[in-house]
Structure formats: structure tokens, C-alpha cells
Design a protein around this motif. Sequence first.
Motif, PDB file in Angstrom:
ATOM      1  N   UNK A  87       0.827  -1.199   0.000  1.00  0.00           N
ATOM      2  CA  UNK A  87       0.000   0.000   0.000  1.00  0.00           C
ATOM      3  C   UNK A  87       0.863   1.250   0.000  1.00  0.00           C
ATOM      4  N   UNK A  88       1.953   1.225   0.758  1.00  0.00           N
ATOM      5  CA  UNK A  88       2.873   2.366   0.782  1.00  0.00           C
ATOM      6  C   UNK A  88       3.424   2.632  -0.613  1.00  0.00           C
TER       7      UNK A  88
ATOM      8  N   UNK B  78      -7.422  10.003  -2.946  1.00  0.00           N
ATOM      9  CA  UNK B  78      -7.047   8.630  -3.306  1.00  0.00           C
ATOM     10  C   UNK B  78      -6.039   8.061  -2.317  1.00  0.00           C
ATOM     11  N   UNK B  79      -5.052   8.850  -1.910  1.00  0.00           N
ATOM     12  CA  UNK B  79      -4.069   8.361  -0.939  1.00  0.00           C
ATOM     13  C   UNK B  79      -4.740   7.996   0.380  1.00  0.00           C
ATOM     14  N   UNK B  80      -5.677   8.816   0.814  1.00  0.00           N
ATOM     15  CA  UNK B  80      -6.408   8.490   2.033  1.00  0.00           C
ATOM     16  C   UNK B  80      -7.188   7.209   1.886  1.00  0.00           C
ATOM     17  N   UNK B  81      -7.829   7.033   0.726  1.00  0.00           N
ATOM     18  CA  UNK B  81      -8.562   5.794   0.481  1.00  0.00           C
ATOM     19  C   UNK B  81      -7.662   4.584   0.476  1.00  0.00           C
ATOM     20  N   UNK B  82      -6.502   4.699  -0.148  1.00  0.00           N
ATOM     21  CA  UNK B  82      -5.538   3.588  -0.149  1.00  0.00           C
ATOM     22  C   UNK B  82      -5.148   3.202   1.270  1.00  0.00           C
ATOM     23  N   UNK B  83      -4.849   4.194   2.088  1.00  0.00           N
ATOM     24  CA  UNK B  83      -4.414   3.933   3.461  1.00  0.00           C
ATOM     25  C   UNK B  83      -5.544   3.362   4.309  1.00  0.00           C
ATOM     26  N   UNK B  84      -6.787   3.667   3.940  1.00  0.00           N
ATOM     27  CA  UNK B  84      -7.926   3.136   4.687  1.00  0.00           C
ATOM     28  C   UNK B  84      -8.400   1.782   4.192  1.00  0.00           C
ATOM     29  N   UNK B  85      -7.822   1.303   3.079  1.00  0.00           N
ATOM     30  CA  UNK B  85      -8.196  -0.008   2.563  1.00  0.00           C
ATOM     31  C   UNK B  85      -9.351   0.007   1.587  1.00  0.00           C
TER      32      UNK B  85
ATOM     33  N   UNK C 144     -11.519  -0.189  -1.862  1.00  0.00           N
ATOM     34  CA  UNK C 144     -11.452  -1.039  -3.050  1.00  0.00           C
ATOM     35  C   UNK C 144     -11.118  -0.183  -4.269  1.00  0.00           C
ATOM     36  N   UNK C 145     -10.790  -0.832  -5.372  1.00  0.00           N
ATOM     37  CA  UNK C 145     -10.477  -0.095  -6.595  1.00  0.00           C
ATOM     38  C   UNK C 145     -11.661   0.753  -7.046  1.00  0.00           C
TER      39      UNK C 145
ATOM     40  N   UNK D 141     -13.388   8.185  -5.347  1.00  0.00           N
ATOM     41  CA  UNK D 141     -12.651   9.241  -4.651  1.00  0.00           C
ATOM     42  C   UNK D 141     -11.843  10.082  -5.634  1.00  0.00           C
ATOM     43  N   UNK D 142     -11.302   9.452  -6.657  1.00  0.00           N
ATOM     44  CA  UNK D 142     -10.496  10.168  -7.652  1.00  0.00           C
ATOM     45  C   UNK D 142     -11.354  11.223  -8.366  1.00  0.00           C
ATOM     46  N   UNK D 143     -12.527  10.813  -8.799  1.00  0.00           N
ATOM     47  CA  UNK D 143     -13.409  11.749  -9.497  1.00  0.00           C
ATOM     48  C   UNK D 143     -13.899  12.846  -8.551  1.00  0.00           C
TER      49      UNK D 143
END
Length: 320
Positions: free
Chosen positions: A183-184, A232-239, A241-242, A248-250
Motif C-alpha cells: 500500500x505504501x 485517493x491516498x487516504x482511500x488507499x491507506x484506509x483499505x 477497493x479499486x 474518490x479520484x473523481x
Amino acid sequence: MLFSASATPLVPSLCLLAAEKPVNRRPMMMRLSGGGAIGSSSSSSNFDLKTYWGTLMTEINQKLDEAIPVKYPAGIYESMRYSVLAQGAKRAPPVMCVAACELFGGDRLAAFPTACALEMVHAASLIHDDLPCMDDDPVRRGKPSNHTVYGSDIAILAGDALFPLAFQHIVSHTPPDLVPRATILRVIAEIARTVGSTGMAAGQFVDLEGGPFPPSFVQEKKFGAMAECSAVCGGLLGGATDHELETLRRYGRAVGMLYQVVDDDKKTDGAIQMAQELKNKAKKELQLFDDDDDKYSEELVVPLHTFVDYAAHRHFLLPL
């Protein structure tokens, strides 16, 4: 500016973040419909964005101060600190990162290193954008720009130093028990893409050169990219899904562009229409999280709604 690289908004009071006192006068703003609604439900109106944002700012400011101590060569570090720790910075990228992480059940301690890195990257981009060879802005947030104080040579070095420091900070400070290494790597790749030749650099190039690109291209790449990356980075760190990440990107891209359109304060029919469309788009993306009460906590979705309303209407004053 929320996620903007613009140094001098046409209406100075749009920033609404005074270094000493809250601004009491209310700026002239575009009139967008739906200005009173902050979220999708009645309890949303009880959310105190000022307290939420201010509490996170206090924590983030402390961590940024610790992340950039003055070392040799002191001149570069002092220049870095001048921009990163400047009063008037609203910490919008890190706050959005933390909010997105918490939406998916992530611990804000997992998000803080990336949140600080986003602020470093944001500051570096502003330092470089203000340079005489770029936007040539002598003032940033009501104070002399970095190059005005330290000279263009040191300002370039400070920006150059902040980009790698941001990545180093993520790697060395993200708790390994909270965030997997894979994830990092995805977070670092997301930030690198954002600031690179297909992201913010592309937006700045077109801003300088002009060309056969619509104004929305510059707004998307130069201004929307930072908010997009933060969400998007926050979503990645929170787990997330794609599918959630693409939402989140939009959402983030629309919020960043919306802030800049309103910040430009060009009250033309086209600008007002574009701002309304961006606000509606951002709110529509959040519908995914509003509609599933079992999976997403309503109180954790509300902060993302308030980002939209703040970008469109500047609902609150937040003195530092």
C-alpha cells in the motif's frame, strides 16, 4: 487557496484564513444553488467543520514542524520551513487525506505521514510556481513568496528537497503494523504520478505555453490533481477497493477544480455553470457512500461533503 497553485486570487478575502484574526467581512461569491446543504442528511448540518479541520491542522502542523528540523545546510531547511509552516496554509491536502482514510475505517495515525508528505509536495509546487520564470508571483498567502525572501536559487533547491523528503517521510514514518508495504508503494506511485509530466507539471506547462487545450485542462491538471491525489491516498491507506478509489479520484478532482473556478471569481455565465456542474459532480460521487449506511458511517462521510461546500461557498472562518 485550497489546492491551488495560484498565488493571488482576484478576491483576496476568499482565502478566509487570517494569520491573526478571523476576517469579519463576507466576500462576494458566485451564487451556486444548494448553498445551505452541507451533507445528504439532517444530521450533517450539525457537523462542525471548523472544529474538525482546526483539530487536524494542529496535529499536522506539529508533525510538519518535527519533520523538517533545521540542519546543515541551514539555508535550505529554513527556506523549506518558511513555505511548509507558513501561516495561512489551510492544510487541505492532508485533512482530505485523513478524512478519506477514516471513511474506510483507517486509523489517522496511519494517514499522518502521507498527509504531511502531501503538504510538503504541495508547498514545493507552490514554491516553484511562484518563481519569476514560472508564474512570477512575489506574494503567497499575503506574505513574500519563498524566492522573494531567499532568492530563486535557494527556492529552487528548497522545492527540489521537499519532493524527496516527502517520499522519505512516508517510508520511514508510516506504521508498518497499520499499513502494508504494498500500500505504501501505491501511495508513493500515486503522488509521483500527480506531480509528474502527466499531472501538475503538465498543467503548469500548458498554463505557461497556452495551446489547443481548453481551460479545464489546466484546472484539472494544475489544481484538481492535488485534491484528487489527497483523496485517493487516504482511500488507499484506509483499505478502499479499486471501485471506491476511482470514486474518490473523481470526487477529489471535482473539488479541486471547483475551488479554483470559484477562487478565480470570474462571474461569467460559463464560469458559474462550470462551478455548479463541478459541485454537483462531487456530490454525486459521494452518493456511493451515502447510500450504504451499513458499510459507511454517516458521520465519516460528512467531512467529504463539507469539502465540497467549503470549496463552493466558504462556509466557515478558520483563523490560525
